[in-house]
Structures are given as C-alpha cells and as structure tokens.
Design a protein around this motif. Sequence first.
Motif, PDB file in Angstrom:
ATOM      1  N   UNK A  67       0.844  -1.191   0.000  1.00 52.31           N
ATOM      2  CA  UNK A  67       0.000   0.000   0.000  1.00 52.31           C
ATOM      3  C   UNK A  67       0.880   1.242   0.000  1.00 52.31           C
ATOM      4  N   UNK A  68       0.520   2.165  -0.889  1.00 52.33           N
ATOM      5  CA  UNK A  68       1.179   3.478  -0.915  1.00 52.33           C
ATOM      6  C   UNK A  68       0.143   4.509  -0.513  1.00 52.33           C
ATOM      7  N   UNK A  69       0.530   5.416   0.357  1.00 46.61           N
ATOM      8  CA  UNK A  69      -0.336   6.506   0.779  1.00 46.61           C
ATOM      9  C   UNK A  69       0.145   7.763   0.074  1.00 46.61           C
ATOM     10  N   UNK A  70      -0.795   8.498  -0.514  1.00 43.73           N
ATOM     11  CA  UNK A  70      -0.422   9.708  -1.236  1.00 43.73           C
ATOM     12  C   UNK A  70      -1.577  10.685  -1.306  1.00 43.73           C
ATOM     13  N   UNK A  71      -1.387  11.697  -2.107  1.00 44.58           N
ATOM     14  CA  UNK A  71      -2.421  12.710  -2.302  1.00 44.58           C
ATOM     15  C   UNK A  71      -3.405  12.194  -3.347  1.00 44.58           C
ATOM     16  N   UNK A  72      -4.671  12.264  -3.019  1.00 47.99           N
ATOM     17  CA  UNK A  72      -5.707  11.842  -3.965  1.00 47.99           C
ATOM     18  C   UNK A  72      -5.856  12.896  -5.064  1.00 47.99           C
ATOM     19  N   UNK A  73      -6.214  12.486  -6.243  1.00 48.95           N
ATOM     20  CA  UNK A  73      -6.301  13.405  -7.391  1.00 48.95           C
ATOM     21  C   UNK A  73      -7.318  14.518  -7.188  1.00 48.95           C
ATOM     22  N   UNK A  74      -8.303  14.284  -6.312  1.00 43.63           N
ATOM     23  CA  UNK A  74      -9.289  15.321  -6.017  1.00 43.63           C
ATOM     24  C   UNK A  74      -9.132  15.862  -4.601  1.00 43.63           C
ATOM     25  N   UNK A  75      -7.939  15.705  -4.035  1.00 41.81           N
ATOM     26  CA  UNK A  75      -7.672  16.179  -2.682  1.00 41.81           C
ATOM     27  C   UNK A  75      -7.884  15.073  -1.673  1.00 41.81           C
ATOM     28  N   UNK A  76      -7.364  15.261  -0.511  1.00 39.07           N
ATOM     29  CA  UNK A  76      -7.502  14.247   0.531  1.00 39.07           C
ATOM     30  C   UNK A  76      -6.357  13.259   0.500  1.00 39.07           C
ATOM     31  N   UNK A  77      -6.521  12.192   1.258  1.00 37.66           N
ATOM     32  CA  UNK A  77      -5.496  11.152   1.396  1.00 37.66           C
ATOM     33  C   UNK A  77      -5.919   9.957   0.563  1.00 37.66           C
ATOM     34  N   UNK A  78      -5.070   9.556  -0.375  1.00 40.79           N
ATOM     35  CA  UNK A  78      -5.375   8.408  -1.216  1.00 40.79           C
ATOM     36  C   UNK A  78      -4.605   7.182  -0.760  1.00 40.79           C
ATOM     37  N   UNK A  79      -5.244   6.031  -0.855  1.00 36.14           N
ATOM     38  CA  UNK A  79      -4.621   4.749  -0.539  1.00 36.14           C
ATOM     39  C   UNK A  79      -4.571   3.935  -1.824  1.00 36.14           C
ATOM     40  N   UNK A  80      -3.383   3.527  -2.207  1.00 31.75           N
ATOM     41  CA  UNK A  80      -3.164   2.842  -3.480  1.00 31.75           C
ATOM     42  C   UNK A  80      -2.584   1.466  -3.198  1.00 31.75           C
ATOM     43  N   UNK A  81      -3.351   0.439  -3.522  1.00 36.10           N
ATOM     44  CA  UNK A  81      -2.946  -0.935  -3.281  1.00 36.10           C
ATOM     45  C   UNK A  81      -2.431  -1.518  -4.588  1.00 36.10           C
ATOM     46  N   UNK A  82      -1.157  -1.928  -4.569  1.00 37.33           N
ATOM     47  CA  UNK A  82      -0.508  -2.475  -5.761  1.00 37.33           C
ATOM     48  C   UNK A  82      -0.709  -1.585  -6.978  1.00 37.33           C
ATOM     49  N   UNK A  83      -0.604  -0.284  -6.754  1.00 35.94           N
ATOM     50  CA  UNK A  83      -0.636   0.692  -7.847  1.00 35.94           C
ATOM     51  C   UNK A  83      -2.002   1.208  -8.240  1.00 35.94           C
ATOM     52  N   UNK A  84      -3.071   0.660  -7.665  1.00 37.39           N
ATOM     53  CA  UNK A  84      -4.400   1.172  -8.024  1.00 37.39           C
ATOM     54  C   UNK A  84      -5.074   1.744  -6.783  1.00 37.39           C
ATOM     55  N   UNK A  85      -5.853   2.798  -7.005  1.00 34.34           N
ATOM     56  CA  UNK A  85      -6.547   3.421  -5.886  1.00 34.34           C
ATOM     57  C   UNK A  85      -7.598   2.463  -5.340  1.00 34.34           C
TER      58      UNK A  85
ATOM     59  N   UNK B  29      -8.994   3.379  -1.998  1.00 35.45           N
ATOM     60  CA  UNK B  29      -9.772   4.188  -1.056  1.00 35.45           C
ATOM     61  C   UNK B  29      -9.180   5.587  -0.966  1.00 35.45           C
ATOM     62  N   UNK B  30      -9.962   6.493  -0.415  1.00 28.52           N
ATOM     63  CA  UNK B  30      -9.435   7.822  -0.090  1.00 28.52           C
ATOM     64  C   UNK B  30     -10.298   8.450   1.008  1.00 28.52           C
ATOM     65  N   UNK B  31      -9.675   9.350   1.758  1.00 32.92           N
ATOM     66  CA  UNK B  31     -10.368  10.076   2.828  1.00 32.92           C
ATOM     67  C   UNK B  31     -10.356  11.549   2.481  1.00 32.92           C
ATOM     68  N   UNK B  32     -11.536  12.143   2.469  1.00 29.52           N
ATOM     69  CA  UNK B  32     -11.672  13.585   2.266  1.00 29.52           C
ATOM     70  C   UNK B  32     -11.361  14.303   3.577  1.00 29.52           C
ATOM     71  N   UNK B  33     -11.047  15.583   3.476  1.00 32.42           N
ATOM     72  CA  UNK B  33     -10.684  16.372   4.650  1.00 32.42           C
ATOM     73  C   UNK B  33     -11.769  16.508   5.699  1.00 32.42           C
ATOM     74  N   UNK B  34     -13.009  16.224   5.329  1.00 27.02           N
ATOM     75  CA  UNK B  34     -14.109  16.309   6.294  1.00 27.02           C
ATOM     76  C   UNK B  34     -14.373  14.976   6.993  1.00 27.02           C
ATOM     77  N   UNK B  35     -13.554  13.957   6.677  1.00 27.59           N
ATOM     78  CA  UNK B  35     -13.697  12.663   7.330  1.00 27.59           C
ATOM     79  C   UNK B  35     -14.519  11.646   6.558  1.00 27.59           C
ATOM     80  N   UNK B  36     -14.849  11.946   5.318  1.00 23.05           N
ATOM     81  CA  UNK B  36     -15.622  11.002   4.510  1.00 23.05           C
ATOM     82  C   UNK B  36     -14.655  10.043   3.817  1.00 23.05           C
ATOM     83  N   UNK B  37     -14.777   8.762   4.148  1.00 23.76           N
ATOM     84  CA  UNK B  37     -13.960   7.712   3.548  1.00 23.76           C
ATOM     85  C   UNK B  37     -14.735   7.113   2.383  1.00 23.76           C
TER      86      UNK B  37
END
Length: 128
Positions: free
Chosen positions: A46-64, A66-74
């Motif tokens: 898993x790589x953690x990075x910036x999501x393309x639309x903001x927030x925290x993106x989680x990328x498993x084996x190179x594909x997104x 999940x992501x968490x928005x700044x308001x807490x929406x997963x």
Amino acid sequence: MKWLARIPGAPQIFDAMLFTATGLVFPKRLRAISAIESTVRNWADVRVGIHRLGGIGFFFRGRESSHIHGNGLLDCFVGRANRELLVATGHALPHHVFPNSGWISFWIRGEEDVQTALELIRIANEAK
C-alpha cells in the motif's frame, strides 16, 4: 462543485481547507483520520499519497482502493457485491456521488470509527 475539479490544484487546496476546518472544529475526527493513515501506511503493498481530487489516497498495488476527504468522509471501492452487503448491513453508505457503483462511503467521526474504516479499506484492497 464539479467545476472545482477542472481547475488545476483547486481540489487539493479545497481539501486542505477541509482538513484545517476539521482540525479546528472536530479535533477527534482529525485524530482518527491520522490514526487510519498511520496504520495503512505500514501495510504491505500500500502506498499513501495525495488523492487526485484532494484528501489522502490509498493505493494498493498501484491502483486506488480508497481515499479520505478532509471532512472525514472515507470512500472505498469494494465492488458491487460487497457494496450491496455493506450497505444492507449498515456498515457503509452508498457512495455520495456514485450510489450505484462499486464504491461506498463511510463517515469517520472519531476514534470509535477507526477499526471499521480500516476494515473497509482492507476489503477495498481485496476487491477486484
């Protein structure tokens, strides 16, 4: 607010403002988001990075997965079959933008939601 996504950098700035507001108004929500990010960062493949639309993106084996928005929406891609089950059992909500897709949404409100959020991200990592 779909127009915001068309402006380079705007979604990331908007989400950074959401994180700031969340930290000021709902500090326990921000602590929970941080705990989730710290835990997932240590998962294999898993790589953690910036999501393309903001927030925290989680990328498993190179594909997104999940992501968490700044308001807490997963948001997690769990596939349609898992989505049906998770929504029917009350463990998640239909995705806030694409309710009939394989995506689900889950509100992170505090530390009590960390384990459920981690389980949803794990399910998303295993979804095909």
